[in-house]
Design an enzyme around this catalytic site. Sequence first.
Site, PDB file in Angstrom:
ATOM      1  N   SER A  64      32.908  98.847  -5.033  1.00 27.12           N
ATOM      2  CA  SER A  64      33.290  98.296  -3.725  1.00 27.12           C
ATOM      3  C   SER A  64      32.295  98.714  -2.649  1.00 27.12           C
ATOM      4  O   SER A  64      31.640  99.754  -2.745  1.00 27.12           O
ATOM      5  CB  SER A  64      34.683  98.790  -3.316  1.00 27.12           C
ATOM      6  OG  SER A  64      35.663  98.391  -4.225  1.00 27.12           O
TER       7      SER A  64
HETATM    8  N1  SAH Z   1      37.470 101.317  -7.433  1.00 21.79           N
HETATM    9  C1  SAH Z   1      36.300 100.754  -8.057  1.00 21.79           C
HETATM   10  C2  SAH Z   1      36.202  99.264  -7.801  1.00 21.79           C
HETATM   11  C3  SAH Z   1      35.963  98.520  -9.047  1.00 21.79           C
HETATM   12  S1  SAH Z   1      36.158  96.765  -9.010  1.00 21.79           S
HETATM   13  C4  SAH Z   1      35.042 101.489  -7.661  1.00 21.79           C
HETATM   14  O1  SAH Z   1      35.133 102.411  -6.816  1.00 21.79           O
HETATM   15  O2  SAH Z   1      33.987 101.215  -8.198  1.00 21.79           O
HETATM   16  C5  SAH Z   1      37.800  96.577  -9.628  1.00 21.79           C
HETATM   17  C6  SAH Z   1      38.085  97.066 -11.015  1.00 21.79           C
HETATM   18  O3  SAH Z   1      39.438  96.719 -11.319  1.00 21.79           O
HETATM   19  C7  SAH Z   1      37.238  96.439 -12.131  1.00 21.79           C
HETATM   20  O4  SAH Z   1      36.591  97.447 -12.836  1.00 21.79           O
HETATM   21  C8  SAH Z   1      38.273  95.702 -13.001  1.00 21.79           C
HETATM   22  O5  SAH Z   1      37.951  95.724 -14.383  1.00 21.79           O
HETATM   23  C9  SAH Z   1      39.534  96.468 -12.707  1.00 21.79           C
HETATM   24  N2  SAH Z   1      40.801  95.772 -12.963  1.00 21.79           N
HETATM   25  C10 SAH Z   1      41.126  94.478 -12.704  1.00 21.79           C
HETATM   26  N3  SAH Z   1      42.399  94.229 -13.068  1.00 21.79           N
HETATM   27  C11 SAH Z   1      42.908  95.408 -13.564  1.00 21.79           C
HETATM   28  C12 SAH Z   1      44.169  95.803 -14.100  1.00 21.79           C
HETATM   29  N4  SAH Z   1      45.186  94.950 -14.199  1.00 21.79           N
HETATM   30  N5  SAH Z   1      44.304  97.088 -14.497  1.00 21.79           N
HETATM   31  C13 SAH Z   1      43.285  97.978 -14.409  1.00 21.79           C
HETATM   32  N6  SAH Z   1      42.075  97.656 -13.905  1.00 21.79           N
HETATM   33  C14 SAH Z   1      41.882  96.389 -13.488  1.00 21.79           C
END
Ligand code: SAH
Length: 221
Positions: A64
């Site tokens: 993010s």
């Molecule tokens: N907090 C992260 C942001 C990653 S983007 C950071 O600091 O880098 C969002 C993430 O959510 C992705 O890796 C995606 O695979 C995950 N995601 C999407 N749906 C999900 C679900 N139902 N359960 C767990 N993870 C999920």
Amino acid sequence: MKENARYQRRRAGLVAELQQKGITDERVLNAIAAVPRHRFVEDAFVNRAYNDEALPIGLNQTISQPYTVAFQTQLLDVQPGDRILEIGTGSGFQAAVLCELGARVFSIERHRALYTRTKALLHTLGYRVQTRCGDGTLGWPSYAPFDGIIVTAGAADVPPALPDQLRRPDDNHRGGSLVIPVGNKKGQYMNCLTCTGPDTFARETFQSFRFVPLVGEGGME
Ligand code: SAH
């Protein structure tokens, strides 16, 4: 050493930029100032790690934008010792910021490859995060209740399992909060639901963001 100093300078610049954009919580700014974001991005993007931008982390996912991390973290109002559940571990950057605030962090990622890679990275950097591979929209009932739940992917609606896993307010604790972007694929408004009683929640809505989609029950796909 020299390299470290360079990254520290860039990080200080990023924090100043976040402040200019309206992030006021000193503890959040200090936490972001403490996390080596360049370790959470792919080698090809190391030079952009301290720009205020989201970057690819593989598998169509992103780390993010720092402003987004700061905004969500500020809404969570984390106190030392709080139990925080993160849905969407991704790169692990947000989880590291929560650790810097003194939280006990639980984080769920659905992509096994990301889960494995990030678990190892967090360990290497000394961040203690309880991680799990699975569908985060179901929460993590065995570790509930949580003082805060943060969803870092865009939801079509609040997954019904999550509010149930927030702490109920009592004489010693305030009610837990759920910070979650809700909308459609084009954009999502940040929502904050705070538990005010056994079955009641106060809901506030903030500005819009654009996240990768939350997958699974209550997700977009
Ligand atoms: N907090 C992260 C942001 C990653 S983007 C950071 O600091 O880098 C969002 C993430 O959510 C992705 O890796 C995606 O695979 C995950 N995601 C999407 N749906 C999900 C679900 N139902 N359960 C767990 N993870 C999920």
